[in-house]
Motif scaffolding. Structure first.
Motif, PDB file in Angstrom:
ATOM      1  N   ASN A  11       0.831  -1.215   0.000  1.00 15.63           N
ATOM      2  CA  ASN A  11       0.000   0.000   0.000  1.00 15.63           C
ATOM      3  C   ASN A  11       0.858   1.254   0.000  1.00 15.63           C
ATOM      4  O   ASN A  11       0.624   2.195   0.752  1.00 15.63           O
ATOM      5  CB  ASN A  11      -0.956   0.002   1.197  1.00 15.63           C
ATOM      6  N   GLY A  12       1.874   1.252  -0.848  1.00 14.36           N
ATOM      7  CA  GLY A  12       2.757   2.404  -0.971  1.00 14.36           C
ATOM      8  C   GLY A  12       3.898   2.435   0.023  1.00 14.36           C
ATOM      9  O   GLY A  12       4.736   3.327  -0.026  1.00 14.36           O
ATOM     10  N   GLU A  13       3.957   1.485   0.930  1.00 14.65           N
ATOM     11  CA  GLU A  13       4.999   1.422   1.966  1.00 14.65           C
ATOM     12  C   GLU A  13       5.895   0.209   1.742  1.00 14.65           C
ATOM     13  O   GLU A  13       5.509  -0.753   1.093  1.00 14.65           O
ATOM     14  CB  GLU A  13       4.354   1.318   3.355  1.00 14.65           C
ATOM     15  N   GLN A  14       7.073   0.253   2.346  1.00 19.22           N
ATOM     16  CA  GLN A  14       7.978  -0.891   2.294  1.00 19.22           C
ATOM     17  C   GLN A  14       7.422  -2.034   3.137  1.00 19.22           C
ATOM     18  O   GLN A  14       6.721  -1.811   4.128  1.00 19.22           O
ATOM     19  CB  GLN A  14       9.352  -0.507   2.847  1.00 19.22           C
ATOM     20  N   TRP A  15       7.760  -3.249   2.743  1.00 20.17           N
ATOM     21  CA  TRP A  15       7.397  -4.439   3.512  1.00 20.17           C
ATOM     22  C   TRP A  15       8.318  -4.564   4.708  1.00 20.17           C
ATOM     23  O   TRP A  15       9.523  -4.340   4.598  1.00 20.17           O
ATOM     24  CB  TRP A  15       7.506  -5.694   2.651  1.00 20.17           C
ATOM     25  N   ASN A  16       7.760  -4.944   5.847  1.00 16.03           N
ATOM     26  CA  ASN A  16       8.555  -5.145   7.056  1.00 16.03           C
ATOM     27  C   ASN A  16       9.168  -6.543   7.027  1.00 16.03           C
ATOM     28  O   ASN A  16       8.486  -7.520   6.748  1.00 16.03           O
ATOM     29  CB  ASN A  16       7.675  -4.969   8.299  1.00 16.03           C
ATOM     30  N   MET A  17      10.463  -6.613   7.315  1.00 12.86           N
ATOM     31  CA  MET A  17      11.172  -7.891   7.346  1.00 12.86           C
ATOM     32  C   MET A  17      11.425  -8.284   8.798  1.00 12.86           C
ATOM     33  O   MET A  17      11.472  -7.439   9.674  1.00 12.86           O
ATOM     34  CB  MET A  17      12.525  -7.759   6.631  1.00 12.86           C
ATOM     35  N   ASP A  18      11.585  -9.585   9.030  1.00  8.94           N
ATOM     36  CA  ASP A  18      11.969 -10.009  10.371  1.00  8.94           C
ATOM     37  C   ASP A  18      13.438  -9.653  10.600  1.00  8.94           C
ATOM     38  O   ASP A  18      14.163  -9.311   9.666  1.00  8.94           O
ATOM     39  CB  ASP A  18      11.693 -11.506  10.589  1.00  8.94           C
ATOM     40  N   ASP A  19      13.867  -9.679  11.857  1.00  6.35           N
ATOM     41  CA  ASP A  19      15.234  -9.267  12.203  1.00  6.35           C
ATOM     42  C   ASP A  19      16.286 -10.096  11.478  1.00  6.35           C
ATOM     43  O   ASP A  19      17.291  -9.555  11.006  1.00  6.35           O
ATOM     44  CB  ASP A  19      15.451  -9.350  13.714  1.00  6.35           C
ATOM     45  N   HIS A  20      16.055 -11.401  11.381  1.00 10.07           N
ATOM     46  CA  HIS A  20      17.013 -12.284  10.710  1.00 10.07           C
ATOM     47  C   HIS A  20      17.196 -11.869   9.254  1.00 10.07           C
ATOM     48  O   HIS A  20      18.328 -11.714   8.776  1.00 10.07           O
ATOM     49  CB  HIS A  20      16.542 -13.743  10.799  1.00 10.07           C
ATOM     50  N   THR A  66      19.006  -8.528   8.962  1.00 12.39           N
ATOM     51  CA  THR A  66      20.423  -8.660   9.296  1.00 12.39           C
ATOM     52  C   THR A  66      21.211  -9.303   8.166  1.00 12.39           C
ATOM     53  O   THR A  66      22.272  -8.800   7.764  1.00 12.39           O
ATOM     54  CB  THR A  66      20.593  -9.475  10.598  1.00 12.39           C
ATOM     55  N   ILE A  67      20.701 -10.402   7.630  1.00 14.16           N
ATOM     56  CA  ILE A  67      21.422 -11.104   6.558  1.00 14.16           C
ATOM     57  C   ILE A  67      21.427 -10.261   5.284  1.00 14.16           C
ATOM     58  O   ILE A  67      22.435 -10.219   4.568  1.00 14.16           O
ATOM     59  CB  ILE A  67      20.826 -12.504   6.298  1.00 14.16           C
ATOM     60  N   SER A  68      20.347  -9.569   5.007  1.00 17.33           N
ATOM     61  CA  SER A  68      20.304  -8.711   3.815  1.00 17.33           C
ATOM     62  C   SER A  68      21.347  -7.601   3.903  1.00 17.33           C
ATOM     63  O   SER A  68      22.027  -7.296   2.914  1.00 17.33           O
ATOM     64  CB  SER A  68      18.911  -8.121   3.636  1.00 17.33           C
ATOM     65  N   LYS A  69      21.481  -7.002   5.071  1.00 13.21           N
ATOM     66  CA  LYS A  69      22.514  -5.974   5.269  1.00 13.21           C
ATOM     67  C   LYS A  69      23.905  -6.584   5.111  1.00 13.21           C
ATOM     68  O   LYS A  69      24.801  -5.962   4.529  1.00 13.21           O
ATOM     69  CB  LYS A  69      22.373  -5.334   6.647  1.00 13.21           C
ATOM     70  N   LYS A  70      24.086  -7.779   5.637  1.00 15.29           N
ATOM     71  CA  LYS A  70      25.370  -8.479   5.531  1.00 15.29           C
ATOM     72  C   LYS A  70      25.705  -8.742   4.058  1.00 15.29           C
ATOM     73  O   LYS A  70      26.841  -8.543   3.626  1.00 15.29           O
ATOM     74  CB  LYS A  70      25.289  -9.796   6.310  1.00 15.29           C
ATOM     75  N   GLN A  93      25.446 -16.757   1.930  1.00 15.95           N
ATOM     76  CA  GLN A  93      24.655 -15.857   2.754  1.00 15.95           C
ATOM     77  C   GLN A  93      23.159 -15.943   2.435  1.00 15.95           C
ATOM     78  O   GLN A  93      22.333 -15.906   3.352  1.00 15.95           O
ATOM     79  CB  GLN A  93      25.169 -14.420   2.606  1.00 15.95           C
ATOM     80  N   VAL A  94      22.803 -16.076   1.180  1.00 18.86           N
ATOM     81  CA  VAL A  94      21.379 -16.195   0.844  1.00 18.86           C
ATOM     82  C   VAL A  94      20.828 -17.521   1.362  1.00 18.86           C
ATOM     83  O   VAL A  94      19.680 -17.593   1.811  1.00 18.86           O
ATOM     84  CB  VAL A  94      21.111 -15.983  -0.667  1.00 18.86           C
ATOM     85  N   ASN A  95      21.643 -18.554   1.357  1.00 19.68           N
ATOM     86  CA  ASN A  95      21.205 -19.823   1.945  1.00 19.68           C
ATOM     87  C   ASN A  95      20.988 -19.670   3.447  1.00 19.68           C
ATOM     88  O   ASN A  95      20.035 -20.220   4.009  1.00 19.68           O
ATOM     89  CB  ASN A  95      22.204 -20.938   1.640  1.00 19.68           C
ATOM     90  N   GLU A  96      21.862 -18.905   4.095  1.00 24.32           N
ATOM     91  CA  GLU A  96      21.705 -18.610   5.523  1.00 24.32           C
ATOM     92  C   GLU A  96      20.399 -17.845   5.760  1.00 24.32           C
ATOM     93  O   GLU A  96      19.669 -18.115   6.716  1.00 24.32           O
ATOM     94  CB  GLU A  96      22.909 -17.788   5.993  1.00 24.32           C
ATOM     95  N   LEU A  97      20.103 -16.914   4.879  1.00 26.00           N
ATOM     96  CA  LEU A  97      18.862 -16.146   4.983  1.00 26.00           C
ATOM     97  C   LEU A  97      17.651 -17.074   4.880  1.00 26.00           C
ATOM     98  O   LEU A  97      16.737 -17.005   5.696  1.00 26.00           O
ATOM     99  CB  LEU A  97      18.813 -15.088   3.870  1.00 26.00           C
TER     100      LEU A  97
END
Length: 148
Positions: free
Chosen positions: A46-55, A58-62, A88-92
């Motif tokens: 609805n025009g906003e970013q999707w909220n991700m879980d902490d994991h 964290t992995i996306s930033k990594k 890293q994507v497998n870890e995600l």
């Protein structure tokens, strides 16, 4: 060995899931605001970013840091970058606890990013690896636009 099998099953189910999702949600390749979406079917919430879980966050930033910090000057370095990002994507995927529409959107995104990462790990010349590197850069930018 069990973990490796789980990763393969998750990767395959991610691909299968995205085809089912796309069939149920026809896409014209545009986001909620009529702007071309970088990945077919990827939408804002609805025009906003999707909220991700902490994991996932964290992995996306990594992964983005791994990408930005890598030496991109040779094919071998770019192949090694692909291998690191694949791990890293497998870890995600293994640690994901998300559900619902944000999870569905993450699957759509990953189904575009995973093949790019795999191809980068296997690229057989610098020009191919460089083109895949540019795709990944665009994908990391898209992640920031669609997910928080």
């Amino acid at each position: 060995m069990k973990k490796a099998i789980a990763i393969v099953v998750i990767s395959l189910s991610t691909t299968i899931f995205s085809y089912g999702y796309a069939a149920d949600n026809p896409s014209n390749g545009h986001s909620d605001y009529g702007v071309e979406a970088p990945v077919d079917g990827l939408r804002l919430n609805n025009g906003e970013q999707w909220n991700m879980d902490d994991h996932t966050r964290t992995i996306s930033k990594k992964m983005k840091k791994t990408f930005l910090d890598a030496d991109h000057s040779t094919q071998e370095n770019l192949n090694a970058l692909g291998v690191k990002l694949r791990k890293q994507v497998n870890e995600l995927i293994v640690g994901c606890t998300m559900s619902g529409k944000s999870h569905d959107q993450l699957h759509i995104f990953l189904n575009s990013q995973i093949p790019t990462i795999n191809a980068l790990a296997l690229a057989d010349n610098y020009n191919s690896a460089r083109a895949l590197e540019i795709q990944l850069k665009d994908q990391f930018e898209a992640y920031q636009k669609y997910f928080k």
